[in-house]
Write a protein that holds these residues in place. Structure first.
Motif, PDB file in Angstrom:
ATOM      1  N   ARG A 140       2.560   9.183  -6.538  1.00 36.41           N
ATOM      2  CA  ARG A 140       2.783   9.935  -6.379  1.00 36.41           C
ATOM      3  C   ARG A 140       4.444  10.487  -7.503  1.00 36.41           C
ATOM      4  NH1 ARG A 140       7.226  12.569  -4.243  1.00 36.41           N
ATOM      5  NH2 ARG A 140       8.500  10.784  -3.271  1.00 36.41           N
ATOM      6  N   GLU A 141       5.201   9.362  -7.981  1.00 34.47           N
ATOM      7  CA  GLU A 141       6.137   9.737  -8.428  1.00 34.47           C
ATOM      8  C   GLU A 141       5.527   9.360 -10.021  1.00 34.47           C
ATOM      9  OE1 GLU A 141       8.545   5.982  -7.841  1.00 34.47           O
ATOM     10  OE2 GLU A 141       9.565   6.903  -6.276  1.00 34.47           O
ATOM     11  N   ALA A 142       4.547   8.664 -10.447  1.00 30.20           N
ATOM     12  CA  ALA A 142       3.985   9.248 -11.697  1.00 30.20           C
ATOM     13  C   ALA A 142       3.122  10.413 -11.543  1.00 30.20           C
ATOM     14  CB  ALA A 142       3.286   7.930 -11.793  1.00 30.20           C
ATOM     15  N   PHE A 143       2.931  10.719 -10.843  1.00 27.81           N
ATOM     16  CA  PHE A 143       1.927  12.394 -11.477  1.00 27.81           C
ATOM     17  C   PHE A 143       3.100  13.380 -11.253  1.00 27.81           C
ATOM     18  CE2 PHE A 143      -1.799  10.269  -9.374  1.00 27.81           C
ATOM     19  CZ  PHE A 143      -2.832   9.615 -11.146  1.00 27.81           C
ATOM     20  N   GLU A 144       3.873  13.054 -10.911  1.00 27.66           N
ATOM     21  CA  GLU A 144       5.500  13.679 -10.759  1.00 27.66           C
ATOM     22  C   GLU A 144       5.634  14.065 -12.080  1.00 27.66           C
ATOM     23  OE1 GLU A 144       8.368  13.490  -6.629  1.00 27.66           O
ATOM     24  OE2 GLU A 144       7.040  14.435  -5.582  1.00 27.66           O
ATOM     25  N   LYS A 145       6.583  12.695 -12.473  1.00 26.69           N
ATOM     26  CA  LYS A 145       6.810  13.449 -13.521  1.00 26.69           C
ATOM     27  C   LYS A 145       5.309  13.299 -14.334  1.00 26.69           C
ATOM     28  CE  LYS A 145       8.660  10.108 -17.263  1.00 26.69           C
ATOM     29  NZ  LYS A 145       7.615  10.053 -18.313  1.00 26.69           N
ATOM     30  N   LEU A 146       4.299  13.361 -14.520  1.00 23.55           N
ATOM     31  CA  LEU A 146       3.644  13.776 -15.726  1.00 23.55           C
ATOM     32  C   LEU A 146       3.681  15.156 -15.146  1.00 23.55           C
ATOM     33  CD1 LEU A 146       0.785  13.648 -17.489  1.00 23.55           C
ATOM     34  CD2 LEU A 146      -0.466  13.060 -15.250  1.00 23.55           C
ATOM     35  N   ARG A 147       3.710  15.615 -13.950  1.00 24.78           N
ATOM     36  CA  ARG A 147       3.550  17.057 -14.331  1.00 24.78           C
ATOM     37  C   ARG A 147       4.663  17.652 -14.272  1.00 24.78           C
ATOM     38  NH1 ARG A 147       3.326  18.543  -7.729  1.00 24.78           N
ATOM     39  NH2 ARG A 147       5.966  17.555  -8.752  1.00 24.78           N
ATOM     40  N   ASP A 148       6.213  16.770 -14.298  1.00 27.15           N
ATOM     41  CA  ASP A 148       7.361  17.839 -15.721  1.00 27.15           C
ATOM     42  C   ASP A 148       7.015  18.106 -16.798  1.00 27.15           C
ATOM     43  OD1 ASP A 148       8.020  17.993 -12.703  1.00 27.15           O
ATOM     44  OD2 ASP A 148       9.468  16.529 -12.913  1.00 27.15           O
ATOM     45  N   ASP A 149       6.556  16.471 -17.147  1.00 26.34           N
ATOM     46  CA  ASP A 149       6.461  16.057 -18.773  1.00 26.34           C
ATOM     47  C   ASP A 149       5.365  17.294 -19.085  1.00 26.34           C
ATOM     48  OD1 ASP A 149       7.817  14.451 -18.899  1.00 26.34           O
ATOM     49  OD2 ASP A 149       6.359  13.059 -18.938  1.00 26.34           O
ATOM     50  N   PHE A 178       0.697  -1.256   0.060  1.00 28.08           N
ATOM     51  CA  PHE A 178      -0.143  -0.124  -0.002  1.00 28.08           C
ATOM     52  C   PHE A 178       1.346   1.185  -0.208  1.00 28.08           C
ATOM     53  CE2 PHE A 178      -2.261   2.946   2.711  1.00 28.08           C
ATOM     54  CZ  PHE A 178      -3.295   3.228   1.511  1.00 28.08           C
ATOM     55  N   VAL A 179       1.639   0.889   0.912  1.00 33.01           N
ATOM     56  CA  VAL A 179       2.431   2.174   1.176  1.00 33.01           C
ATOM     57  C   VAL A 179       3.671   2.595  -0.526  1.00 33.01           C
ATOM     58  CG1 VAL A 179       4.785   3.145   2.222  1.00 33.01           C
ATOM     59  CG2 VAL A 179       2.870   2.674   3.460  1.00 33.01           C
ATOM     60  N   ALA A 180       3.980   1.477  -0.797  1.00 34.35           N
ATOM     61  CA  ALA A 180       4.496   1.271  -2.054  1.00 34.35           C
ATOM     62  C   ALA A 180       3.893   1.849  -3.427  1.00 34.35           C
ATOM     63  CB  ALA A 180       5.501   0.824  -2.544  1.00 34.35           C
ATOM     64  N   LEU A 181       2.817   1.417  -3.121  1.00 31.61           N
ATOM     65  CA  LEU A 181       1.950   2.073  -4.891  1.00 31.61           C
ATOM     66  C   LEU A 181       1.805   3.408  -4.540  1.00 31.61           C
ATOM     67  CD1 LEU A 181      -0.060  -1.017  -4.628  1.00 31.61           C
ATOM     68  CD2 LEU A 181       1.026  -0.605  -6.836  1.00 31.61           C
ATOM     69  N   GLU A 182       1.364   4.494  -3.261  1.00 32.71           N
ATOM     70  CA  GLU A 182       0.829   5.286  -3.070  1.00 32.71           C
ATOM     71  C   GLU A 182       2.345   5.846  -3.463  1.00 32.71           C
ATOM     72  OE1 GLU A 182       0.312   8.094   0.556  1.00 32.71           O
ATOM     73  OE2 GLU A 182       0.015   6.502   0.785  1.00 32.71           O
ATOM     74  N   GLU A 183       3.437   5.488  -3.386  1.00 38.39           N
ATOM     75  CA  GLU A 183       4.595   6.896  -3.436  1.00 38.39           C
ATOM     76  C   GLU A 183       4.838   5.899  -4.866  1.00 38.39           C
ATOM     77  OE1 GLU A 183       8.277   8.283  -3.608  1.00 38.39           O
ATOM     78  OE2 GLU A 183       6.928   8.077  -1.506  1.00 38.39           O
ATOM     79  N   ARG A 184       4.106   5.341  -5.225  1.00 34.38           N
ATOM     80  CA  ARG A 184       4.720   5.275  -7.319  1.00 34.38           C
ATOM     81  C   ARG A 184       3.330   6.205  -7.686  1.00 34.38           C
ATOM     82  NH1 ARG A 184       8.717   2.699  -5.548  1.00 34.38           N
ATOM     83  NH2 ARG A 184       8.943   0.767  -5.796  1.00 34.38           N
ATOM     84  N   ALA A 239      -0.566   9.725 -18.130  1.00 38.69           N
ATOM     85  CA  ALA A 239      -1.852   9.290 -16.760  1.00 38.69           C
ATOM     86  C   ALA A 239      -2.277   8.696 -16.370  1.00 38.69           C
ATOM     87  CB  ALA A 239      -2.709  10.487 -17.269  1.00 38.69           C
ATOM     88  N   LYS A 240      -2.259   7.443 -16.931  1.00 30.60           N
ATOM     89  CA  LYS A 240      -3.069   5.935 -17.041  1.00 30.60           C
ATOM     90  C   LYS A 240      -2.392   5.657 -16.325  1.00 30.60           C
ATOM     91  CE  LYS A 240      -5.341   5.547 -21.642  1.00 30.60           C
ATOM     92  NZ  LYS A 240      -5.100   5.542 -23.322  1.00 30.60           N
ATOM     93  N   LYS A 241      -0.999   5.543 -16.382  1.00 29.76           N
ATOM     94  CA  LYS A 241      -0.093   4.530 -15.576  1.00 29.76           C
ATOM     95  C   LYS A 241      -0.278   5.186 -13.964  1.00 29.76           C
ATOM     96  CE  LYS A 241       4.625   3.115 -14.213  1.00 29.76           C
ATOM     97  NZ  LYS A 241       5.716   3.148 -14.484  1.00 29.76           N
ATOM     98  N   GLY A 242      -0.394   6.673 -13.823  1.00 33.34           N
ATOM     99  CA  GLY A 242      -0.495   7.180 -12.283  1.00 33.34           C
ATOM    100  C   GLY A 242      -2.334   6.966 -12.261  1.00 33.34           C
TER     101      GLY A 242
END
Length: 166
Positions: free
Chosen positions: A34-43, A26-32, A70-73
């Motif tokens: 967050r990382e996906a959405f940060e990458k999306l924001r940077d893109d 649960f914690v690791a997926l939350e972190e993943r 976005a779909k991955k996040g």
């Protein structure tokens, strides 16, 4: 009788076996996520910069590459929210299997006793045998549901270790 004996501790052994893994996933997926959405924001910032004067050339860039991120996040967030709900359902199914095993054993014993002791009253032992078959079927459904939930939880745990939803 072996099924009854095994089902007695099914819920507690499942809880002990999977609780820490589910919490970590649960914690690791939350972190993943967050990382996906940060990458999306940077893109998005890279594709459509907000600083400086308006450049008409950037207004026509294709945002299709943003869709996959976005779909991955979103898929990772769905997996994260589903893992604990599935775990709770799995523990409930463990109780269902235990109760079903007790019901089958009791009803088979009752049907057998009625068959030998009250053979003249066929509907009585027939009803007990029918109820045993229904309880056995319900227990089988519980076992299949348990297996499906365990595989779904395992996929989420693997995805949390591998870097997000597939």
């Amino acid at each position: 009788m072996a099924a009854v004996w095994a089902s007695i501790s099914l819920r507690s052994s499942t809880d002990q076996r999977l609780r820490a893994r589910v919490d970590m996933a649960f914690v690791a997926l939350e972190e993943r996520a967050r990382e996906a959405f940060e990458k999306l924001r940077d893109d998005i910032d890279r594709l459509y910069p907000t600083s400086g004067p308006f450049d008409p050339a950037t207004a026509f860039q294709d945002p299709a590459e943003l869709g996959q991120a976005a779909k991955k996040g979103v898929a990772t967030l769905r997996m994260r929210s589903g893992i604990q709900a599935r775990f709770r359902r799995m523990l409930a199914v463990c109780s269902w299997i235990r109760n079903g095993a007790f019901a089958v054993a009791t009803l088979v014993g009752a049907a057998t006793a009625l068959y030998f002791l009250a053979f003249d009253i066929k509907p009585l032992w027939g009803i007990a045998a029918g109820m045993a078959v229904v309880a056995f079927g319900a227990s089988l459904v519980g076992i299949f549901l348990f297996a499906w939930l365990e595989s779904a939880i395992q996929r989420a745990v693997e995805a949390s270790n591998a870097g997000g939803a597939p």
